[in-house]
Design an enzyme around this catalytic site. Structure first.
Site, PDB file in Angstrom:
ATOM      1  CG  HIS A 250       1.240   3.908  -1.268  1.00  0.00           C
ATOM      2  ND1 HIS A 250       0.435   3.543  -0.249  1.00  0.00           N
ATOM      3  CD2 HIS A 250       0.416   4.500  -2.182  1.00  0.00           C
ATOM      4  CE1 HIS A 250      -0.831   3.888  -0.517  1.00  0.00           C
ATOM      5  NE2 HIS A 250      -0.870   4.470  -1.680  1.00  0.00           N
TER       6      HIS A 250
ATOM      7  CG  HIS B 185       0.691   5.199   8.482  1.00  0.00           C
ATOM      8  ND1 HIS B 185      -0.081   6.324   8.365  1.00  0.00           N
ATOM      9  CD2 HIS B 185       0.216   4.312   7.574  1.00  0.00           C
ATOM     10  CE1 HIS B 185      -1.003   6.120   7.444  1.00  0.00           C
ATOM     11  NE2 HIS B 185      -0.841   4.919   6.939  1.00  0.00           N
TER      12      HIS B 185
ATOM     13  CG  ASP C 186       1.832  -2.377   3.381  1.00  0.00           C
ATOM     14  OD1 ASP C 186       1.879  -1.134   3.415  1.00  0.00           O
ATOM     15  OD2 ASP C 186       1.073  -3.002   2.628  1.00  0.00           O
TER      16      ASP C 186
END
Ligand code: SDX
Length: 416
Positions: free
Chosen positions: A254, A293, A349
């Site tokens: 995460h 994802h 990210d």
């Protein structure tokens, strides 16, 4: 009782709430906060405006923003009391562990201050634009507190004094000022004002971080927001629920992925090593951090915006050689059948760590830069749950039991 299908694991097929805060279309790469496209908010809004929008449901008027902003910026973290708490950590403690504990620490204040937690919860949530009661402002203040707690977690490891939030700066500028980690770098000019050197963050970096904060503010039922609601559903003080969310975001699957991406790029070393790295990923010996994802089955819309912000930051700080490796990895993975067949694309990210690194943040501080804005999303969802007309129901899922059926106890001497 049916067997738990793989498609159910990890809440793959479970909607736990109805929400009007954030909308994601994972097949078409769409993200909207209260109906506003993320691209427009990133281009035209500020983080604090988005914070107001996510929590209260509408873009603030000038009057509402002039009430909201000072409440956030003058949030009143008790430096004297908190200093002892922060100094109790080892010099090399991970700042995410410090920050998770710091949110729980704030919870200790509210228990003793409020005879009835239920009344406090109601007071907290009733507070909103124009609210004057002390409790009603608590949610604004947590947004501001997050910057000071993060800055304290950063500076305590350097043995440096804590910085009282300055006045006359924007939210993000104030955060960078409290960190004051850039003023000793020649990439960021320090401007002298009367009476001494006053460090002012570079305007391009302030805007870049503000956009990154907008992009990280909320993302519907991600693991950490779900954790905040799961914890909040048993009605502890809200700071304890936020602390639980912070612990969830810490993980490399995460929010910890932005730190993991840089460690991955450093381990790859150069573009020539990308094919071997991808081969190891396909052998499941390594993970391609920053890709994949649960919801987006095309590129994460935030990754396009962040990629552009990266170029603006590198124009000020100078480009990072790791960018070449990142671009080689990005391009190779997007053309590789293994990743294409699994619909793996860059997420929020993949590029953000390169920006934080260029701005001079240490790697283990990157997830903290995810937490600071995500406190807004956690708050928005917590408030939505507390104010739900049907009241708060504790989150208590069931399981499929696959253990042994009934059997008699065996005394110790009969066991072999
Ligand atoms: C965030 O939920 C949110 O909205 C989160 C977030 C937010 O704003 O809050 O968007 C922020 O957390 C982004 C994600 C950051 N994490 C990473 O970058 C870590 C790397 N990504 C993976 O760990 C993974 O993609 C997850 C955790 C993000 C998603 O995992 P899922 O949905 O459980 O998908 P999966 O593991 O079932 O993967 C499906 C397939 C599997 O292959 P098969 O077993 O079917 O052959 O894809 C493979 C996986 O092995 N796969 C990957 C991969 N991600 C998935 N293979 C290699 N590298 C990867 N990164």
């Amino acid at each position: 009782e049916r067997g738990l299908r793989v498609s159910d694991r990890g809440f793959l097929n479970t909607a736990v709430i109805e929400s009007s805060i954030t909308y994601i279309d994972g097949d078409n790469g769409i993200l909207r906060y209260r109906g506003y496209p993320i691209e427009q908010l990133a281009a035209k809004s500020s983080f604090l405006e988005c914070a107001y929008l996510l929590i209260y449901g509408s873009l603030p008027t000038r009057a509402q923003l002039s009430y909201f902003e000072p409440e956030v910026l003058n949030h009143g973290v008790m430096h004297a009391d908190a200093a002892g708490f922060f100094r109790a950590f080892r010099y090399d403690a991970h700042p995410m562990a410090i920050l998770t504990s710091a949110f729980a620490y704030l919870g200790s204040y509210y228990r003793e201050a409020n005879p009835s937690l239920q009344e406090y919860l109601h007071e907290w949530c009733k507070g909103g634009p124009g609210c004057t009661s002390e409790h009603g402002q608590a949610d604004f203040r947590l947004i501001g507190k997050a910057t000071t707690l993060a800055a304290m977690a950063y500076r305590v490891r350097q043995g440096r004094e804590f910085v009282v939030p300055p006045t006359g700066m924007s939210y993000t500028e104030s955060f960078l000022f409290q960190l004051d980690h850039l003023s000793h770098s020649d990439a960021f000019p320090t401007t002298l004002t009367s009476g001494g050197a006053t460090y002012r963050p570079h305007p391009v970096l302030v805007r870049a971080l503000d956009i990154l904060f907008i992009l990280h503010a909320d993302h519907e039922m991600n693991a950490s927001s779900t954790t905040v609601l799961q914890t909040g559903s048993s009605l502890p003080d809200p700071y304890s629920a936020i602390a639980a969310g912070c612990a969830s975001l810490y993980g490399p699957l995460h929010g910890g992925a932005n730190e993991a991406v840089i460690r991955m790029l450093v381990s790859i070393g150069s573009p020539e090593n990308v094919p071997e790295f991808l081969a190891a990923v396909k052998r499941r010996e390594k993970v391609l951090s920053g890709f994949g994802h649960r919801v987006y089955k095309t590129s994460d819309p935030r990754s396009f915006i962040i990629r552009k912000v990266a170029d603006e930051v590198f124009a000020v700080t100078g480009a990072d050689p790791l960018l070449n490796t990142a671009m080689a990895l990005h391009d190779a993975a997007l053309k590789d059948a293994y990743f294409v067949s699994r619909k793996l694309a860059p997420n929020v990210d993949f590029w953000s760590g390169l920006i934080y690194r260029a701005m001079g943040f240490p790697m283990d501080f990157f997830p903290v830069l995810f937490v600071v804005p995500r406190v807004v999303g956690w708050l928005a969802h917590w408030r939505q749950m507390m104010l739900s007309p049907e009241g708060v129901k504790i989150w208590r899922p069931r399981q499929i039991y696959v253990g042994p059926s009934e059997r008699p106890y065996v005394p110790l001497e009969e066991r072999q």
